[in-house]
Every structure is written in C-alpha cells, then in structure tokens.
Design a protein around this motif. Structure first.
Motif, short mmCIF file in Angstrom:
data_model
loop_
_atom_site.label_atom_id
_atom_site.label_comp_id
_atom_site.label_asym_id
_atom_site.label_seq_id
_atom_site.Cartn_x
_atom_site.Cartn_y
_atom_site.Cartn_z
N LYS A 126 32.40 -17.33 -11.12
CA LYS A 126 31.26 -17.40 -10.19
C LYS A 126 30.08 -18.16 -10.78
N ASP A 151 36.83 -13.46 -6.65
CA ASP A 151 35.93 -12.33 -6.80
C ASP A 151 36.30 -11.35 -5.69
N SER A 152 36.49 -10.07 -6.02
CA SER A 152 37.09 -9.15 -5.04
C SER A 152 36.28 -9.06 -3.75
N LYS A 224 26.00 -8.47 -9.06
CA LYS A 224 25.82 -8.50 -7.60
C LYS A 224 24.86 -9.61 -7.21
MG MG Z 1 33.03 -8.96 -7.84
#
Ligand code: MG
Ligand code: NAD
Length: 393
Positions: A126, A151-152, A224
């Motif tokens: 990311k 990324d989940s 986050k």
């Molecule tokens: Mg994640």
C-alpha cells in the motif's frame, strides 16, 4: 498456466502467496522470487518452487545465495542482485502476474514497472500506492494493466463493487465505503499508558499475523490511515465518503453502502490467503486453504467510531489526503522513519504521531505529478523526520 513474480517472497504476504500457489500447480508457475536479505528462506523457496530467477537486493547476501544454489539440485536458477533487478523480474515477458508484497517505499519502482508493463498487479504494498497516488493509477490506466487489491479491506470492497468493476473507476451507485479496522492491540489501553508501550506489545496484533512494520502501523492506526488513502485512489472516492469503522472481531473485512440502502459486506476468517486467492483466481474462484467461517462461533459483531485522540495518525492521514499533492508522500515517508525508530527503541510509541505531524508541518501541498517529485519528496521527508527525531531524543 500463468507466470507469477513475487516481490517480497520471504515476507508474511509472500509466504501466504506461495502457500496458495502450492495448491494450484496447474494454474501458476513461479517465474521469479525476490527478497531483501533473508537468503535462508529464499533458498528453501527456490528448492520448493524452482523459479527461473531469485533476486536478493543485498549484494553480499546474493553471492552467498548464488553459492548455495550452485551446489543444489536447482543450480540453473539465475541469482540477481540490486534494486534494478527487481524491476527486471517484475517486467519479464513470461510474467503475467506480479504480487507486489515488498514493504514500504522500496516497493514503488518494481510495482510501478509492473503496472507500466501492463501486468496483472496484485497490490499488497500500500505504501507504493499512497506515495505515488495518481502516477500509479495513471500508469495502470495507460498500460491497461489489471490492478487487484490484496489488502483485505480493499479486496473486500472490490468484491462488493458492481460486476465488471475496474479499479480506479468511481462506482456511481456506491455512496459510501465502510472501511473496517480491528483497532489493534491498544484499542482499550488507558491513554496514559500509551507512551510506555514496547515494540513487542505493539507488534502482537490480536487478529492478524503480519510483518513488523504493518503491525506497528495497525497499533497506531496509521495502517487505517494509509488504507483510507489507498481506498480513495483505488475506488476514486473522496475521503469524506469513506467511514472508518472499528470492528474488533475482524470478520467483516469492509462494506459498500449503495444509494438504494443496500450495504454489501465481505466476510471471512482473518487470513490473507482469502484475498490472495481471490485475486489470483479472479474473475473465477479457487481454494485458498482457509477454513470455512464458523458463524456460530462468531456469535456477535461490534462496530464503533474510531477515537482520533487515541489514534492521531488516522487524523493525520485524513489531513494528508484532503490537502493532497505531495502530502501523502510526506506522511508515508515520515511514518516509515518513525516506525523504524520506535522498533529500534529510539522513540516512544506516542512519538510516532508527533514525528509525522512535525514533519508534515515543514511541507506544503505542492503537486506530485512526476515520479521525480515523488522520489525527491520521499527523500526530503525522511531527512526532516530524522531531524525531528533527533530533536525529540
Ligand atoms: Mg488491511
Ligand atoms: P514483511 O516484513 O513480512 O515482508 C516484507 C518483504 O519485503 C520481505 O520479503 C522482504 O525481504 C522485502 N523487503 C523489505 N525491505 C525491502 C527492500 N528495501 N527492498 C526489497 N525488498 C524488501 O511484510 P508483510 O507483512 O508481508 O507486508 C508486505 C506489504 O503488504 C506491506 O506493504 C504491507 O502493508 C502489506 N500488507 C500486508 C498484510 C499482512 O497481513 N502481512 C496485509 C495487508 C497488506
């Protein structure tokens, strides 16, 4: 049969990817594996998967691997070294799919090279996207590369998008994204104890097993914050349309709220092999090795608003993406430096956010429309963050 290159093969995501590859030898052939320094793990992976290339960024370590390979049953594997070799293997003719799973800014150039070469890019890294934003998304658009989020949360959002959805587009009927977060290990720790938490406590994540850097990011909730920026870019939505939701059970991996009132969620056990297998099989599906979700064992799901006083890094990420330009690049670079200093016990846990905020104050949101600007900003922000740390200690 598809050829796959795994950038960051020896990390948490790399190892999970090879676990999935191992279940589908008829669908994927490993062409290249890369590591920074861990040649023991990379050697074992070479024995098991017999790639054509193994890249070790560290030159001295690559010579050691070369020797081990030369005396093994897989002596025809080519061992390369250096940063350029990462780009070389991520753009090979017989590589169809690139798993971008290097941690941090180090993954930018090889991931971007794969995007420019029109590969199917499975994006775990990311930081590469956050730091280069529009440049990365522009490269995907221009080359016609297929970008699939690993990324989940982003994989979950992608799965909840309308049929045929392509990353980078705005899904017009989707009014909001609900980006879920576990809240990390310090969700309920008394605020006055946060300055004294140790790296060992910070990397002990309650729900996910991951590399050290992302584990610290989860504890500060900068993870986050980076994911918020990642979501704005991948789904072409404004930060105001993305709500972070603390969901401590980590069963729902994110949701999309549609104009008709429908809210679609993707659920499953917290195991990265699910998003990895989803992207590898896309648009079909295949087995990931993840156990079926026992919904009765889950019993209850909780949802809370994040507390920006407890998690100032999340506030800084909102600030960076709203300011735009180079600010996400600055945020990411300062965070990488601060997390490293925390892991080396040079600064306290709460100094991570302080370092990032002070670093951001030294920059204004100039445009980030060339790679040169992005790379220069990344370097400059690292230097400024180091100075801020020196002033703290
Ligand atoms: Mg994640
Ligand atoms: P990790 O620390 O376990 O592994 C990192 C990999 O990158 C290793 O193979 C290492 O050799 C390589 N690497 C490190 N520094 C490098 C450098 N300077 N040059 C070249 N290679 C280098 O990390 P991870 O947990 O697997 O995370 C990888 C990426 O995936 C990160 O961007 C992370 O945010 C993202 N991600 C991870 C998870 C997870 O569950 N682990 C979940 C979502 C997203």
């Amino acid at each position: 049969m598809k050829g796959i290159c795994i950038l960051g093969a020896t990390g948490s995501i790399g190892v999970s990817t090879l676990d999935v590859v191992n279940r589908h030898p008829d669908k994927y052939k490993v062409v290249a594996l890369t590591a920074n320094t861990n040649i023991e793990e990379l050697f074992n992976q070479c024995l098991a998967f017999h790639p054509e290339y193994a890249v070790v960024v560290d030159e001295a370590k690559s010579l050691l691997l070369k020797e081990k390979i030369a005396n093994s049953a897989v002596a025809n594997i080519q061992v390369l070294s250096g940063v350029k070799a990462l780009e070389q293997v991520s753009t090979l003719e017989n590589v169809d799919t690139v798993m971008a799973a290097i941690v941090g800014a180090a993954g930018l150039l090889p991931s971007l090279a794969a995007a420019k070469a029109g590969k199917t890019v499975l994006l775990a890294n990311k930081e590469a996207l956050v730091m280069s934003g529009d440049i990365f998304m522009g490269a995907v658009r221009e080359s016609g590369a297929t970008l699939l989020p690993i990324d989940s949360e982003h994989n979950a959002i992608f799965q909840c998008m309308p049929a045929g959805y392509v990353a980078g587009e705005t899904a017009k009927q989707a009014r909001r994204i609900l980006l879920t977060a576990s809240g990390g290990p310090f969700r309920e720790t008394p605020l006055e104890q946060l300055p004294s938490v140790t790296p060992a406590q910070a990397i002990a994540h309650p729900k996910w097993e991951m590399g050290k850097k992302i584990s610290v990011d989860s504890a500060t909730m900068m993870n986050k914050g980076l994911e918020l920026i990642e979501a704005c870019l991948l789904f072409n939505m404004s930060p105001d349309a993305i709500q972070v939701v603390i969901h401590k059970q980590s069963i729902i991996h994110s949701m999309v709220d549609y104009v008709d009132g429908s809210v679609l969620a993707q659920m499953g056990n917290p195991d990265m092999r699910t998003p990895i297998a989803h992207a590898m099989a896309y648009p079909e599906r295949f087995d990931s090795g993840v156990a079926p979700l026992d919904i009765f064992a889950v019993r209850q799901m909780d949802f809370e608003q994040p507390n920006l006083e407890r998690f100032p890094c999340l506030r800084l990420a909102y600030q960076a993406i709203k300011a735009g330009g180079i600010m996400p690049t600055v945020l990411n670079a300062a965070n990488e430096i601060a997390v490293e200093a925390f892991l080396n016990e040079q600064i306290r846990f709460t100094d991570i956010a302080i370092t990032i905020e002070k670093t951001m104050q030294e920059f204004s949101p100039e445009s980030a429309d060339t790679l040169e600007i992005v790379l220069a900003t990344d370097q400059k922000a690292r230097t400024v963050a180091q100075q801020m740390i020196a002033n703290l200690t």
